[in-house]
Design a protein around this motif. Sequence first.
Motif, mmCIF file in Angstrom:
data_model
loop_
_atom_site.group_PDB
_atom_site.id
_atom_site.type_symbol
_atom_site.label_atom_id
_atom_site.label_comp_id
_atom_site.label_asym_id
_atom_site.label_seq_id
_atom_site.Cartn_x
_atom_site.Cartn_y
_atom_site.Cartn_z
ATOM 1 N N VAL A 176 29.109 15.714 -6.963
ATOM 2 C CA VAL A 176 29.326 17.078 -6.496
ATOM 3 C C VAL A 176 28.714 17.202 -5.102
ATOM 4 O O VAL A 176 27.536 16.877 -4.923
ATOM 5 N N PRO A 177 29.466 17.630 -4.117
ATOM 6 C CA PRO A 177 28.890 17.793 -2.769
ATOM 7 C C PRO A 177 27.925 18.972 -2.745
ATOM 8 O O PRO A 177 28.139 19.985 -3.412
ATOM 9 N N ARG A 178 26.889 18.839 -1.969
ATOM 10 C CA ARG A 178 25.916 19.929 -1.869
ATOM 11 C C ARG A 178 26.493 21.161 -1.195
ATOM 12 O O ARG A 178 25.904 22.236 -1.256
ATOM 13 N N LEU A 230 24.974 25.323 -4.250
ATOM 14 C CA LEU A 230 23.904 24.333 -4.314
ATOM 15 C C LEU A 230 23.001 24.486 -3.094
ATOM 16 O O LEU A 230 23.417 24.979 -2.043
ATOM 17 N N ASN A 231 21.760 24.033 -3.232
ATOM 18 C CA ASN A 231 20.835 24.054 -2.113
ATOM 19 C C ASN A 231 20.031 22.761 -2.100
ATOM 20 O O ASN A 231 20.115 21.946 -3.027
ATOM 21 N N LEU A 261 25.696 13.907 -10.011
ATOM 22 C CA LEU A 261 24.945 13.538 -8.816
ATOM 23 C C LEU A 261 25.305 14.483 -7.675
ATOM 24 O O LEU A 261 26.483 14.696 -7.382
ATOM 25 N N LEU A 262 24.298 15.043 -7.047
ATOM 26 C CA LEU A 262 24.494 15.923 -5.895
ATOM 27 C C LEU A 262 24.335 15.104 -4.630
ATOM 28 O O LEU A 262 23.314 14.443 -4.433
ATOM 29 N N ALA A 263 25.328 15.140 -3.763
ATOM 30 C CA ALA A 263 25.297 14.285 -2.580
ATOM 31 C C ALA A 263 25.796 15.054 -1.369
ATOM 32 O O ALA A 263 26.686 15.905 -1.466
ATOM 33 N N ASP A 264 25.191 14.747 -0.199
ATOM 34 C CA ASP A 264 25.649 15.339 1.052
ATOM 35 C C ASP A 264 27.002 14.752 1.450
ATOM 36 O O ASP A 264 27.843 15.415 2.029
ATOM 37 N N GLY A 265 27.165 13.483 1.161
ATOM 38 C CA GLY A 265 28.431 12.804 1.431
ATOM 39 C C GLY A 265 28.672 11.771 0.361
ATOM 40 O O GLY A 265 27.730 11.126 -0.099
ATOM 41 N N PHE A 266 29.893 11.583 -0.029
ATOM 42 C CA PHE A 266 30.183 10.649 -1.102
ATOM 43 C C PHE A 266 29.949 9.206 -0.683
ATOM 44 O O PHE A 266 29.760 8.339 -1.515
#
Length: 346
Positions: A176-178, A230-231, A261-266
Amino acid sequence: MLRRKISKKSYSLVTEGALYRERLSEYNITITAQDLGSSSLASAVTITVKISDINDNSPVFKEASYIIYIRENNGPGIKIGKVSAIDLDLQQNAKVIYSLLPAEVGGLSLLSYISINSENGNMYVLRSKDYEQIREFQVTVKAAVIVRVVITDENDNAPFILYPLQNSSSQANDLVPRSAEAGYPVTKVVAVDGDSGQNSWLSYQLLKATDASLFAVGSQNGEIRTTRPLNERDNFKQKLLILTKDNGEPPRSTASMLNVLLADGFSDAFLQVFEVPSEEEKDGTLTTYLVIALAMISFIFLFSIVVFTIIKECKRRNISEKYNSVCGNFYDANGFPGDLVGASGP
């Protein structure tokens, strides 16, 4: 129908057609005799004619076909229904004997599943039925009536989770993107139930989560969505425990674990999976490092002892050899003891 035929010499009562006892079992016939005098006199007599029975009727079932419902996982010897036939004949001609015609159900003889009371038509089940294997079969009772036996479903199967896989050594991770906003579709729990009807109606519930305020699961479709934006303070790895429950009585349920998983970029998300281990992984890695460190220290200590021993032995041997060499040269230079003895001989 009966008709009277009278002649001057004889009197007889004859039939004009076939008589059916089933239509009219007896006839009351009044015969009148009247003279031909000037003052006619008459006399009457009533005759009752009863029609005797012959076995000219086949048994007739009250229903053209029957449907009997039985619950699966039933015990043996339970009465499941009854068939009933009547015969329009009389007495022995009207007695109905019930029997089952040979057939097979699931590769086995029908007589191993169902029995019938020959006197009253009561039907009994002889063995337990599994709805998931046999859902219905047909029984033919002699006298050509068809009985359809339908197995009703019991809630004997728990929901089976197709996704996320629960028997895999490496758990699946949903990314999931932040930057995701509220309502972002994360994934979907997919499950099936081997039962039927309301026993297979599934509902979903979020039992536990790393952050219960971050995700919600659709109670009817199993879709998991974010409930807020998300933050950066949200943990990188989120664990969700989803309960899948059927609508049977009593209900059966299955729990499944899901990793998000929370990620800024995949592109760097998979790297972070290994760079940011869980607490359990950290504990296991630390233990491994400690064991390796202790083994290395022990090896270095033993190696040092061996090297020290070898060096000490070499030094001892060098000192001994030098001493012997010095002593030999000294005696030779001064002429004793070997040279002096040799010189004073003659």
